[in-house]
Design a protein around this motif. Sequence first.
Motif, PDB file in Angstrom:
ATOM      1  N   ASP A   1       0.854  -1.187   0.000  1.00  0.00           N
ATOM      2  CA  ASP A   1       0.000   0.000   0.000  1.00  0.00           C
ATOM      3  C   ASP A   1       0.892   1.241   0.000  1.00  0.00           C
ATOM      4  O   ASP A   1       1.097   1.884   1.027  1.00  0.00           O
ATOM      5  N   LYS A   2       1.433   1.566  -1.158  1.00  0.00           N
ATOM      6  CA  LYS A   2       2.387   2.675  -1.229  1.00  0.00           C
ATOM      7  C   LYS A   2       1.728   4.024  -0.956  1.00  0.00           C
ATOM      8  O   LYS A   2       2.386   4.972  -0.554  1.00  0.00           O
ATOM      9  N   TRP A   3       0.405   4.115  -1.150  1.00  0.00           N
ATOM     10  CA  TRP A   3      -0.282   5.390  -0.943  1.00  0.00           C
ATOM     11  C   TRP A   3      -0.621   5.626   0.526  1.00  0.00           C
ATOM     12  O   TRP A   3      -0.812   6.755   0.944  1.00  0.00           O
ATOM     13  N   GLN A   4      -0.753   4.566   1.313  1.00  0.00           N
ATOM     14  CA  GLN A   4      -1.103   4.659   2.736  1.00  0.00           C
ATOM     15  C   GLN A   4      -2.281   5.617   2.943  1.00  0.00           C
ATOM     16  O   GLN A   4      -2.220   6.581   3.704  1.00  0.00           O
ATOM     17  N   ARG A   5      -3.368   5.333   2.257  1.00  0.00           N
ATOM     18  CA  ARG A   5      -4.456   6.296   2.148  1.00  0.00           C
ATOM     19  C   ARG A   5      -5.321   6.396   3.388  1.00  0.00           C
ATOM     20  O   ARG A   5      -5.893   7.427   3.664  1.00  0.00           O
TER      21      ARG A   5
ATOM     22  N   GLN B   1     -11.011   5.247  -1.560  1.00  0.00           N
ATOM     23  CA  GLN B   1     -11.133   4.988  -0.141  1.00  0.00           C
ATOM     24  C   GLN B   1     -12.544   4.518   0.172  1.00  0.00           C
ATOM     25  O   GLN B   1     -13.445   4.625  -0.651  1.00  0.00           O
TER      26      GLN B   1
ATOM     27  N   ALA C   1      -8.967  13.374  -2.304  1.00  0.00           N
ATOM     28  CA  ALA C   1      -7.627  12.770  -2.370  1.00  0.00           C
ATOM     29  C   ALA C   1      -6.507  13.717  -1.985  1.00  0.00           C
ATOM     30  O   ALA C   1      -5.348  13.384  -2.128  1.00  0.00           O
TER      31      ALA C   1
ATOM     32  N   ASP D   1      -2.552  -1.656  -2.856  1.00  0.00           N
ATOM     33  CA  ASP D   1      -2.435  -0.808  -4.039  1.00  0.00           C
ATOM     34  C   ASP D   1      -3.557  -1.049  -5.037  1.00  0.00           C
ATOM     35  O   ASP D   1      -3.926  -0.147  -5.787  1.00  0.00           O
TER      36      ASP D   1
ATOM     37  N   THR E   1       3.938   0.560   4.219  1.00  0.00           N
ATOM     38  CA  THR E   1       3.743   0.452   2.775  1.00  0.00           C
ATOM     39  C   THR E   1       3.764  -0.983   2.262  1.00  0.00           C
ATOM     40  O   THR E   1       3.352  -1.236   1.130  1.00  0.00           O
TER      41      THR E   1
ATOM     42  N   SER F   1      -6.393   4.304  -8.464  1.00  0.00           N
ATOM     43  CA  SER F   1      -5.654   4.688  -7.269  1.00  0.00           C
ATOM     44  C   SER F   1      -6.364   5.834  -6.562  1.00  0.00           C
ATOM     45  O   SER F   1      -7.125   6.577  -7.160  1.00  0.00           O
ATOM     46  N   GLY F   2      -6.106   5.975  -5.292  1.00  0.00           N
ATOM     47  CA  GLY F   2      -6.694   7.075  -4.535  1.00  0.00           C
ATOM     48  C   GLY F   2      -8.058   6.774  -3.962  1.00  0.00           C
ATOM     49  O   GLY F   2      -8.653   7.608  -3.291  1.00  0.00           O
TER      50      GLY F   2
END
Length: 400
Positions: free
Chosen positions: A39-43, A83, A188, A58, A391, A80-81
């Motif tokens: 999860d590179k965005w760690q949203r 939630q 985002a 991801d 991540t 991506s992005g």
Amino acid sequence: AGAGTWAWLGGRSTGGRRGKPPASAADGPEPLWRADVADKWQRQLPMPLGKVVATLSDDALLGLDAKTGNEVWSYPLLSSGQQVTTDGKAVYGFLPDYDEGKGLSLHAFSPDDGTMRRRVARLADFNGTVNDAEMIAAAGGVLYLAARQKGASSTDYTAQAKDWRLLAVDLRTGKKLWQRSTGVVYPANGSLAISAKAVGKRLIAAGKGAATPDYSVGAMDLGTGERLWSMDIPRERLDTSFLIPGQLAADRKHVYVSSGRVWALRLSDGKVAWVFGDDRNPGDIEQNGRRYGPPAVRDSVVYAAEGSRGLVALDADTGKLLWEEKEDLTKDDTPRLDRPPIVGEKHVYAPLTNGISAVDRRTHRSVWTYSTPAIRFVAHAAAGQLIAADTTTVTALPFE
């Protein structure tokens, strides 16, 4: 209001990520389990849901078994992005509508197997694309979200402000309970994140607006959407952090926020109840930088990280200092001032620059530290677990 792009998916159940980890602690406990989750965005925070921990990767929303960390289901994400949000009973999101123009389609998904349980509502007058809707919170059988009305074509965010509405939707009937005008929403955009929480008959929201350097805190009536009060809290000039969605500190009397000081605002009218931090030495921090981390509250005690020194515990009614952490931390283990502590029965879990520390609520000393790159922590109290996410992995530690 707005916290990030809350959009969604479709897919099938799968099984399989392995959950048992090797030991990886610095004077800390052995993890209960660890799962490989990229999860590179760690949203957003992982979501404890009974027997499952739901978390984003991801490319999918995953359901991890809370006992073992094994993956029990998965749904692919469409972009991506994205939630989702939860009320602790189900996961809620919307299916992006790119071509058909049918509007905003809200759905509930089962935490047990990830299947689409049902459509909650279809809002034909609102856009359903990723950048035009934003989920805020789900509580008490109601879903709160911001959405952009159809027919808006301007790409100027300032001009778009008139097109956005704050909505409340009944999760059982799908009926729109109310809608109110709101300022422009920035899906985002993490630096403009909003944290919201339903307390009694009020929805409390806090965040940093686009037009002001300060934090803004406000209350709305849950039943009507009427704005009851709002208050701006001074934010330090070099404070680049933001409030964490889902971790707003509030109890039946106050909402608690911090930056240069810790503030308690009365839920009834937004007036300042107390302020803590004047004439305090926060230790070795950058001038005009943040002095106090986001607070947490439990059992009428407010906890916050103070500069480079460690935790302070404050009386929730008066702001009086009850205790402070008894040891000075090393420069490698200074508190993270962008994450709140997590409070258990025995320990307060304080995020550090290189891990997390369990501070005994009785002795006020750290009983262990665990080295981890994780910056997202949440309690799964029913499972006795502190969930840590970075991540590449999601890890469960003992939560006491």
